[in-house]
Write an enzyme that holds these catalytic residues in place. Structure first.
Site, PDB file in Angstrom:
ATOM      1  CG  ASP A 175     -11.260  17.722  -6.161  1.00 45.99           C
ATOM      2  OD1 ASP A 175     -12.228  18.387  -6.574  1.00 45.99           O
ATOM      3  OD2 ASP A 175     -10.180  17.804  -5.891  1.00 45.99           O
ATOM      4  CE  LYS A 210      -7.658   6.797   3.886  1.00 48.48           C
ATOM      5  NZ  LYS A 210      -6.535   6.184   3.768  1.00 48.48           N
ATOM      6  CB  THR A 260     -11.382   4.172  12.187  1.00 46.57           C
ATOM      7  OG1 THR A 260     -10.017   4.192  11.364  1.00 46.57           O
ATOM      8  CG2 THR A 260     -12.062   2.986  11.429  1.00 46.57           C
ATOM      9  CE  LYS A 290      -2.625   1.516   3.885  1.00 48.46           C
ATOM     10  NZ  LYS A 290      -2.468   2.793   4.058  1.00 48.46           N
ATOM     11  NE  ARG A 302       1.661   1.636  13.593  1.00 56.07           N
ATOM     12  CZ  ARG A 302       0.682   2.668  13.929  1.00 56.07           C
ATOM     13  NH1 ARG A 302       1.243   3.608  14.719  1.00 56.07           N
ATOM     14  NH2 ARG A 302      -0.401   2.401  13.717  1.00 56.07           N
ATOM     15  CG  ASP A 357      -5.129   4.229   1.605  1.00 56.93           C
ATOM     16  OD1 ASP A 357      -6.372   4.752   1.198  1.00 56.93           O
ATOM     17  OD2 ASP A 357      -4.923   4.039   2.596  1.00 56.93           O
TER      18      ASP A 357
END
Ligand code: C5P
Length: 258
Positions: free
Chosen positions: A87, A84, A145, A55, A237, A82
């Site tokens: 517009d 997002k 989230t 990603k 991570r 990614d």
């Protein structure tokens, strides 16, 4: 070259069934949450032959640009872009066409952009396929989230409770022709139950028992997330921050099974 993460069709029931039979390495996406191309490619080289999907988010992309996508693709891996997009429809359609031109396998748009924007994105993705390139899998982001229920209500002005809003936007995205959504592992079961099999779910917030939670408040282990209906897992991570990322990724893959 790895299998197309989700070929030129929407993630239908048959698509999901075949997906669930694929090896874990084709369902776990490593988030390249690193500051520059050198760090990203160093990691990709350490995971060579093992990780198939990466990603690229706005942090890395803003620093390194399309070249890092080409470099990851040149290593035989797939890219989930990614960024997002959110517009006006014409601009988002252009961005989706540009992403398709980079041969990314998956990309994200904000469902909050509304039906017209989502439909324009879906049409642009399909056209990417028609031009001889691959049709990228188009995923919706519903509600971040990181947004608390209070912030959603008081700051953003959302009238619905958050779980309803997530479902509402996921349905809007599906109706507009998107292939799936990004959802926290904790949301996956409810979305799968409400939306059925005909919708891909890509879930971050994955933590094996041996990994630190970091800033993720609600996490699921890989096996639990897959059991909850996730199609793809996004892991950052637990792999990136491990002393030996390759060993950590290998261990994580073994924990995707029954
Ligand atoms: O390091 P970690 O495994 O928490 O990384 C998770 C990845 O998934 C990051 O790239 C993060 O941006 C993304 N993500 C997330 N939670 C969401 C949506 C995306 O952690 N709700």
């Amino acid at each position: 070259m790895v299998a197309d993460p989700e070929p030129r069709r929407r993630g239908g029931a048959a698509g999901r069934a075949s997906l669930t039979r694929r090896p874990p390495a084709e369902r776990v996406i490593v988030a390249l949450d690193v500051p520059d191309a050198a760090a990203a490619l160093h990691l990709a080289d350490r995971l060579a032959g093992l990780a198939r999907l990466y990603k690229v988010g706005s942090h890395l992309f803003t620093a390194a640009g399309p070249e890092v996508i080409r470099a990851v693709r040149a290593r035989g891996a797939e890219v989930f872009l990614d960024l997002k997009f959110h517009d006006i429809p014409a601009v988002v359609a252009g961005a989706v066409r540009s992403a398709a031109g980079l041969d990314v396998a998956m990309l994200t748009v904000h469902a909050a952009g509304g039906r017209a924007m989502l439909a324009a994105a879906a049409e642009a993705a399909a056209a990417g396929g028609r031009d001889g390139g691959r049709r990228p899998t188009l995923l919706a982001v519903t509600v971040l989230t990181s947004l608390t229920a209070e912030a959603a209500r008081e700051e953003v002005g959302l009238a619905r409770p958050l779980p309803e809003q997530v479902l509402h936007l996921a349905r809007l995205a599906r109706g507009a022709g998107l292939d799936g959504a990004v959802a926290s592992a904790q949301e996956a079961r409810a979305l799968r139950e409400a939306l059925g099999e005909d919708f891909l779910l890509v879930t971050p917030g994955i933590r094996p028992a041996w990994a630190a939670r970091d800033d993720q408040a609600r996490v699921l282990a890989p096996r639990e997330a897959l059991a909850a209906g996730a199609d793809y897992l996004v892991v950052g991570r637990p792999v990136l921050a491990a002393p030996d990322p390759r060993a950590a990724f290998e261990r994580l893959l073994t924990e995707c099974g029954p």
